[in-house]
Structures are given as structure tokens and as C-alpha cells.
Design an enzyme around this catalytic site. Structure first.
Site, mmCIF file in Angstrom:
data_model
loop_
_atom_site.group_PDB
_atom_site.id
_atom_site.type_symbol
_atom_site.label_atom_id
_atom_site.label_comp_id
_atom_site.label_asym_id
_atom_site.label_seq_id
_atom_site.Cartn_x
_atom_site.Cartn_y
_atom_site.Cartn_z
ATOM 1 N N ILE A 1 34.579 47.779 46.963
ATOM 2 C CA ILE A 1 34.620 46.588 46.128
ATOM 3 C C ILE A 1 35.971 46.489 45.429
ATOM 4 C CG2 ILE A 1 33.471 45.355 44.257
ATOM 5 C CD1 ILE A 1 31.016 47.063 44.797
ATOM 6 N N CYS A 2 36.515 45.295 45.399
ATOM 7 C CA CYS A 2 37.787 45.048 44.717
ATOM 8 C C CYS A 2 37.505 44.679 43.265
ATOM 9 C CB CYS A 2 38.550 43.932 45.420
ATOM 10 S SG CYS A 2 40.083 43.471 44.582
#
Length: 327
Positions: free
Chosen positions: A126-127
């Protein structure tokens, strides 16, 4: 490129760079049996010492989350978080992985959700501003506890279009996934509902925990959680759901809940819990800063003593020269 290929390339890069001796140890231990001894790691490595200390601190699960390293690799953890109250995630329990670099805590870890939730994609890094995609916003004083609290806050924010691993499901679909998540089981940890302590029922009786933590939701699903917070309540002033600024890495990241105000409207009990958690985080950051400044103080003290001794020797030498010159 799938997730496994990405991780294997990252491990080979760390091993070839030779920045920390514990990289090779972490790679070798991940391939050993579950009874791998602690001595397999380089105990002088800051990342190993930090992770061992945080593992001891998080040995007892908390009401909102739990985290522990895997049996074969200290640099890979599994975590379980409870859905934030007052949202469509309220009755959900979500499980995921944390992959730590050997330079931790100087570099941020990566987060991977395994349980379908409707906010983040599963089996994908996940960014976030607390993840490895944005090391420029990471602070070494942040701990696993701080990151998990921030991750729960990120669930309340709208998924930014273009952010890696971010999705936007309808609130009704998220509520259904939240109920299904309670029966989700990890191949390594087992049923995730057993990884969190039993939650006491609230006054609304919308959910009751009985037995080993199983819940039965009473009433309609639409009455179990209040409406989804509006975008203006969860997005910082400089950024809205329609105006997302690209970062230096060329992609979009979610807003940082660690430094931004809370996105939900908790009740008095939740506010007390959040205040206590923030106080604990600040105390931990202060302790880390003091430990960081202690060697610097020692060096300055030693330099002062050394300069004083050199000054005394110089005066004595000058006095001797004057005596010999008079003779």
C-alpha cells in the site's frame, strides 16, 4: 511483477549492498525451521534490537490491534486491526503483513492487507505516507504501534484515485465485507478473530462479543454504522478527493493521519483512549530523542576534558621553555 518477485529482488539487493550484516541473517533465518534461535540474528544490528524490543512491548494484544513477528523471520510481522468505530468498518477485523527493511527504523516498512476490506487492495503493498513508498515522510521515532494507529485512521479517508493499493467500495459493500472478515483465517495465524481480545458490548447493542470473540450483529446492517464521513472531514485543506497532488515518486499517496487531525468524531471514551495513545507515542519519541542525544553529550564532554588537558600541558611546556631560556 508480482509481490513475491518484488520481495525477492529487494532481498537480493540488500544482500549485495552489504549495508547491514543482519540482512544475510534475516534471509537465512526466513528459510529455516520455526525453531530458529535468536542467535541467528546479528544482535548488534539496530533493526534487530528495535524489532525485538517492540515484539516484547506488543506481546499482549490490545483492544484495537495486535502484531507479532512470524516464527521464521523477525523482519516479517503479521498484524490484526479492528475496524474504526462509527464507520462502515466498525464490525470488521482485518489481517495483514508488515515487511521491514534491514535499515529499520531509519527506513519505513511496507504494509500488505490480506483481508478483503473495500478500502485497500489485498496482497499488494500500500502506498501511504508511513510506508516504504514515501521514506521522506517517515520518522525513526515512529513505532509499529504508531503505524497501526495511523493505518486505522487511513481506513476512514477516501481512497485517492491513482494511489497504489487504494480502492473505493460502496459503504454497503464495505459493511458486508466487515461482517465476513470475522470468519477469515490466516494460514499461519489461524482465525483472526482470536488474535484480538474480546470486546465488551456497547450501549447500542449493535454488536455483542460472546464465547471466543464471535459476534452477532442485531438489527439491520444499515443501522449498525453511521453514514460514511464526508470527504471534507477527512481530507486535509490542501488536498481534496478531486484534487490529488502527485508526489516526487510519480504517484499519489494518501494524507498523513499521524500529523493531521482525527477524521472521525469519537465519543468521550475514544477521545480518552486516543489522548492516552498520543501521550504514549510522544513519550516514546522523547525517549528515542534522549537516547540519540546521549552519545553526542558524551562526545562533547570527552572533547571538553581533552581540550582542558591539552591546555594544561601547553602551559607547562611554555613554563619549561621559559626556565630553560633563562638558564
Amino acid at each position: 511483477m508480482n509481490l513475491r518477485q518484488d520481495e525477492s529482488r529487494g532481498e537480493s539487493y540488500i544482500k549485495s549492498s552489504g549495508r547491514c550484516r543482519c540482512a544475510a541473517a534475516a534471509e537465512s533465518v526466513s528459510k529455516t525451521a520455526a525453531t530458529a534461535p535468536v542467535a541467528s540474528y546479528n544482535l548488534r544490528c539496530p533493526g534487530v534490537k528495535r524489532l525485538m524490543r517492540e515484539a516484547a512491548e506488543l506481546a499482549t494484544p490490545e483492544n484495537e490491534f495486535s502484531a507479532h513477528p512470524t516464527e521464521t523471520n523477525l523482519f516479517e510481522w503479521h498484524f490484526t486491526i479492528r475496524g474504526p468505530e462509527g464507520s462502515e468498518f466498525e464490525h470488521g477485523i482485518y489481517h495483514g503483513r508488515i515487511i521491514f527493511p534491514t535499515e529499520y527504523p531509519m527506513k519505513p516498512p511496507s504494509f500488505i492487507l490480506l483481508t478483503p476490506n473495500g478500502r485497500f487492495q489485498t496482497e499488494e503493498k500500500i502506498c501511504l505516507s508511513i510506508s516504504n513508498y514515501h521514506p521522506e515522510t517517515w520518522l525513526p521515532s515512529w513505532s509499529i504501534r504508531t503505524a497501526l494507529v495511523a493505518l486505522r485512521s487511513f481506513m476512514l479517508t477516501p481512497g485517492n484515485e491513482g494511489a497504489i493499493g487504494s480502492i473505493n467500495f460502496a459503504p454497503e459493500e464495505r459493511k458486508k465485507l466487515a461482517i465476513k472478515s470475522r470468519n477469515w483465517s490466516c494460514h499461519e495465524c489461524g482465525p483472526i478473530i482470536k488474535l484480538l481480545p474480546v470486546q465488551k458490548p456497547d450501549n447500542s447493542n449493535s454488536a455483542k462479543e460472546v464465547g471466543n470473540g464471535d459476534a452477532t450483529v442485531e438489527g439491520k446492517t444499515s443501522d449498525a454504522a453511521p453514514p460514511t464521513p464526508q470527504a471534507t472531514d477527512v481530507v486535509p485543506k490542501r488536498q481534496t478527493s478531486a484534487e490529488v497532488a502527485p508526489t516526487q515518486n510519480g504517484h499519489v499517496k494518501d494524507s498523513n493521519p499521524v500529523t493531521s487531525p482525527s477524521t472521525a468524531a469519537p465519543n468521550a471514551d475514544n477521545q480518552d483512549a486516543i489522548s492516552a495513545r498520543n501521550l504514549e507515542t510522544n513519550n516514546f519519541a522523547l525517549e528515542q530523542q534522549q537516547q540519540h542525544n546521549e552519545p553526542i553529550k558524551n562526545i562533547i564532554y570527552d572533547l571538553g576534558i581533552g581540550c582542558f588537558v591539552v591546555l594544561i600541558l601547553a602551559l607547562c611546556f611554555r613554563r619549561l621553555l621559559s626556565i630553560f631560556s633563562q638558564a
